[in-house]
Design an enzyme around this catalytic site. Structure first.
Site, PDB file in Angstrom:
ATOM      1  N   TYR A  72       0.830  -1.205   0.000  1.00  0.00           N
ATOM      2  CA  TYR A  72       0.000   0.000   0.000  1.00  0.00           C
ATOM      3  C   TYR A  72       0.867   1.259   0.000  1.00  0.00           C
ATOM      4  O   TYR A  72       0.628   2.204  -0.754  1.00  0.00           O
ATOM      5  CB  TYR A  72      -0.942   0.012   1.205  1.00  0.00           C
ATOM      6  CG  TYR A  72      -1.844   1.229   1.197  1.00  0.00           C
ATOM      7  CD1 TYR A  72      -3.064   1.202   0.539  1.00  0.00           C
ATOM      8  CD2 TYR A  72      -1.443   2.421   1.792  1.00  0.00           C
ATOM      9  CE1 TYR A  72      -3.873   2.338   0.479  1.00  0.00           C
ATOM     10  CE2 TYR A  72      -2.241   3.554   1.744  1.00  0.00           C
ATOM     11  CZ  TYR A  72      -3.454   3.501   1.088  1.00  0.00           C
ATOM     12  OH  TYR A  72      -4.235   4.618   1.035  1.00  0.00           O
ATOM     13  N   LYS A 141       2.751   4.836  17.666  1.00  0.00           N
ATOM     14  CA  LYS A 141       1.598   4.937  16.777  1.00  0.00           C
ATOM     15  C   LYS A 141       0.945   3.563  16.784  1.00  0.00           C
ATOM     16  O   LYS A 141       1.407   2.629  16.122  1.00  0.00           O
ATOM     17  CB  LYS A 141       2.029   5.335  15.365  1.00  0.00           C
ATOM     18  CG  LYS A 141       0.856   5.637  14.462  1.00  0.00           C
ATOM     19  CD  LYS A 141       1.315   6.393  13.240  1.00  0.00           C
ATOM     20  CE  LYS A 141       1.422   5.575  12.008  1.00  0.00           C
ATOM     21  NZ  LYS A 141       0.461   4.546  11.742  1.00  0.00           N
ATOM     22  N   ARG A 162     -13.659   6.319  14.200  1.00  0.00           N
ATOM     23  CA  ARG A 162     -13.150   7.354  13.290  1.00  0.00           C
ATOM     24  C   ARG A 162     -13.945   7.397  11.998  1.00  0.00           C
ATOM     25  O   ARG A 162     -14.198   8.456  11.445  1.00  0.00           O
ATOM     26  CB  ARG A 162     -11.675   7.063  12.981  1.00  0.00           C
ATOM     27  CG  ARG A 162     -11.041   8.061  12.024  1.00  0.00           C
ATOM     28  CD  ARG A 162      -9.571   7.665  11.821  1.00  0.00           C
ATOM     29  NE  ARG A 162      -8.838   8.669  11.072  1.00  0.00           N
ATOM     30  CZ  ARG A 162      -8.724   8.680   9.759  1.00  0.00           C
ATOM     31  NH1 ARG A 162      -9.315   7.754   9.037  1.00  0.00           N
ATOM     32  NH2 ARG A 162      -8.020   9.610   9.145  1.00  0.00           N
ATOM     33  N   LYS A 338       7.550   6.053  10.273  1.00  0.00           N
ATOM     34  CA  LYS A 338       7.496   4.610  10.054  1.00  0.00           C
ATOM     35  C   LYS A 338       8.899   4.091   9.805  1.00  0.00           C
ATOM     36  O   LYS A 338       9.662   4.713   9.048  1.00  0.00           O
ATOM     37  CB  LYS A 338       6.599   4.279   8.855  1.00  0.00           C
ATOM     38  CG  LYS A 338       5.138   4.632   9.081  1.00  0.00           C
ATOM     39  CD  LYS A 338       4.292   4.179   7.935  1.00  0.00           C
ATOM     40  CE  LYS A 338       4.304   2.664   7.871  1.00  0.00           C
ATOM     41  NZ  LYS A 338       3.542   2.164   6.704  1.00  0.00           N
TER      42      LYS A 338
END
Length: 692
Positions: A72, A141, A162, A338
């Protein structure tokens, strides 16, 4: 999840997109892209948008993940690059969206303020540049499901997912069952907070172990958490032991005034901790120590019991962060980091097809060993046939391998895509015919032979396992030999092996002493309890914990349970419709009833009496480190349970004691307990509580 959606592996069929070097279109310095190149770029962007939006739809609307995180991100970064180079942003581009429209039976509700995703980087230098001399807060995270919580007059008013960032789903009743969420807090004003709901790795493994069908097992804790929170039965959420950790205070107002947080987000976090909330683990940083801090988090990552897919860096100065405003998609006061996925190229040597006790045959990739994140790996699950087909796998293919979240080996990409992998027509264990079964969009391989020895070996292995009848000394190899000789066909046969005494003693690897020792262990196993027996029978969906719950609910009476209706079983706390159907159907089958009744004539099932101890009853314990007074942690957990207490795998506000014989250790659980003011006690101190 606190930034753009993560999509892990399952299937996307022919829509998988190759990320070749041709995507890095070059730009002419003065005149921009040539027209032909621009049209090619736009066509490519359309493909990428379709691919990414389908992944987003699966993630947000259906609670599943159909492509890997790595894949992704590659597609998303390629789209951003093409948009920048061409100057064109097409309608529907995920670079302009923050989620996907929700579509379930849950009620919908608009958020008071939009929930934007975070911009991201994989560079520590970018984090240093982001700080620009400011002080920041670096935190995990978490990889779960973002929830917005509203409190009024000290009580939980509502909880909303959300969703697409604008509209979410009301999950208030489910949120009330979260393990560590306070339903009442000292602050009596209007409070709105955001947090990440998640399921720990240990609970994820426990739940998967209790699912008999390999194909039904969850791929990761994120999927499981989403499905557990976004469903209609709060009992299911409670059983899954969902936790939540807050990462943002949106609004705090009492009598028209907000508390004075001295313009610091850190003060907000401390305020929330005083209210009884679990707040994300964090560290104050600046441009000088950010690199060291990221390295510290990196070392902790593999040891964490909670799922995380990176870090978040937030300006501590509230006013400064707000003054920067936001883009259409990202706030400018925070950024996500990340880790670069450590990826190695290797060669697919073979695919191992491994039968399970349910008949499902699981494919496992065997490849030339490579080192990833400090360990050597040579195997990775291929999940199902659809996954293999989507990768176009073939023996000898050049593949890339990485560790998802730095832990689980995954196939990232197949560079050669030969597609020559042969699906076995015969079971590797019994040579019986196989069949492909399609569940929704996923194809799985099954052995059709009801007497397949692999199925039966696994069934017997479960029956004699430590958490079931606990017959020591019976390995799968031994069970396989006995099944092959016809000594055992059904579970009760294990208790009448004396008639094969001479044959067993004469077998290779056996002798008189080993036979007598096994017989001694079998004799011990005759004294057991109903919870263990229920788990050992292999009833679909029954694991250790709900086996014990069922036994307690039916007063340790097996006959009462065998004759119970689905409606009566549904009354058991933590048992849902699917599980109730499975239990009732199992005992309705004549062959199953006959075997169970025969076992009941052999076994002595003791009633487990809980001896409530005042020092233990109602208390929540977490165990870490080595134990000395008990044979293992499970034995200590059992002692806690018998005394009326509860044990869990992670430290939270709900924890009363952390049991650790080394109170000075630097373990993450010790640190968390100290941060929350939770007493750390030794086994000796626990035993004193037990005696109190």
């Amino acid at each position: 999840m606190r930034d753009s959606p993560k999509r892990k592996n399952d299937s996307l069929g022919s829509k998988r997109i190759s990320m070749g070097s041709q995507e890095n279109s070059k730009i002419e310095e003065n005149s921009g892209l040539q027209e032909a190149d621009k049209q090619d770029s736009i066509a490519r962007m359309k493909e990428l948008i379709s691919f990414l939006n389908e992944a987003a739809k699966a993630y947000y609307q259906e609670g599943r993940e159909i492509v890997s995180n790595l894949e992704y991100d590659k597609a998303y970064d390629t789209l951003l690059s093409l948009e920048k180079e061409s100057g064109v942003v097409l309608s529907g581009s995920p670079s302009q969206n923050v989620g996907y429209a929700v579509a379930t039976a849950l009620p919908k509700e608009a958020h008071e303020t939009p929930m934007l995703s975070l911009d991201k980087t994989k560079s520590v230098e970018d984090l240093q540049s982001f700080l620009q001399g400011q002080e920041g807060i670096l935190s995990w995270k978490l990889d779960g499901l973002t929830i917005v919580l509203h409190y009024q007059e000290g009580k939980l008013l509502k909880a909303v997912t959300r969703g697409n960032g604008i509209i979410g789903e009301l999950v208030t009743e489910n949120a009330k069952t979260f393990q560590n969420l306070p339903l009442q807090i000292p602050f009596k004003g209007h409070l709105v907070v955001r947090g990440e709901a998640f399921i720990s790795y240990s609970d994820f493994e426990r739940i998967n172990e209790e699912l008999p069908e390999e194909g039904a097992k969850y791929k990761n804790p994120r999927n499981l958490c989403s499905g557990s929170v976004r469903q209609l039965d709060p009992k299911v959420t409670k059983e899954r032991r969902v936790q939540i950790s807050l990462f943002s205070l949106v609004l705090a107002e009492e009598e028209g005034k907000a508390p004075d947080f001295h313009n610091q987000h850190e003060e907000e976090f401390r305020f929330l901790e005083k209210q009884g909330f679990s707040v994300v683990h964090r560290k104050m940083v600046n441009a000088e120590n950010i690199q060291e801090a990221v390295a510290e988090f990196s070392k902790l990552m593999p040891k964490n019991d909670f799922p995380s897919d990176g870090l978040v860096l937030l300006y501590n100065d509230i006013a400064y962060g707000e003054s920067l405003g936001r883009t259409a998609k990202f706030p400018r006061n925070a950024i996500a980091f990340k880790w670069q996925d450590e990826e190695e190229t290797t060669k697919l040597l073979s695919v191992e097809w491994s039968p399970s006790r349910t008949g499902l045959i699981n494919p496992v990739a065997i490849f030339t060993p490579v080192e990833l994140e400090g360990t050597v790996v040579s195997r990775a699950s291929l999940h199902n046939i659809t996954y293999c087909e989507d990768l176009a796998l073939g023996i000898g293919d050049e593949i890339t391998v990485y560790k998802a979240n730095m832990i689980i080996p995954q196939i990232g990409e197949n560079k050669t895509k030969s597609g020559n992998l042969e699906i076995p027509k015969h079971c590797p264990a019994c040579q019986g015919e196989t069949k492909i079964v399609k569940d929704k969009e996923t194809k799985m391989l099954y052995c059709t032979n009801p007497h397949c020895p692999a199925k039966r070996i696994k069934q017997f292995a479960l029956f004699v396992s430590r958490d079931a009848l606990n017959i020591e000394g019976l390995s799968e190899m031994t069970l396989e030999k006995w099944l092959g000789r016809g000594f055992i066909q059904e579970f009760p046969d294990l208790f009448s092996l004396e008639k094969y005494r001479e044959e067993i003693i004469g077998m290779e690897g056996f002798g008189l002493k080993s036979f007598e020792k096994i017989q001694e262990n079998i004799e011990k196993a005759k004294t057991s309890n109903l919870g263990r027996l229920l788990y050992g029978l292999g009833i679909e969906g029954i694991g250790v914990s709900n086996g014990r719950m069922l036994a307690e609910a039916f007063s340790q009476d097996p006959y009462k349970l065998m004759d119970a209706t689905k409606e009566e079983i549904l009354q058991v706390k933590g048992i849902g419709q699917v599980l109730a159907d499975s239990i009732a159907e199992y005992f309705q089958k004549e062959e199953n009833r006959r075997i169970v009744l025969e076992l009941l004539s052999i076994l002595h099932l003791e009633k487990e009496e809980k001896e409530e101890k005042s020092g233990i009853s109602g208390k929540h314990f977490v165990i870490t480190g080595a134990v000395h007074h008990f044979p293992n942690r499970k034995a200590l957990e059992e002692e806690i349970r018998k005394a009326g207490g509860q044990s869990s795998s992670s430290v939270s506000q709900n924890t009363d004691y952390l049991i650790n014989n080394d109170s000075t250790s630097g373990s993450s659980k010790n640190k968390k307990a100290k941060e929350l003011g939770i007493p750390i006690i030794t086994e000796e101190e626990f035993l004193k509580l037990l005696e109190a």
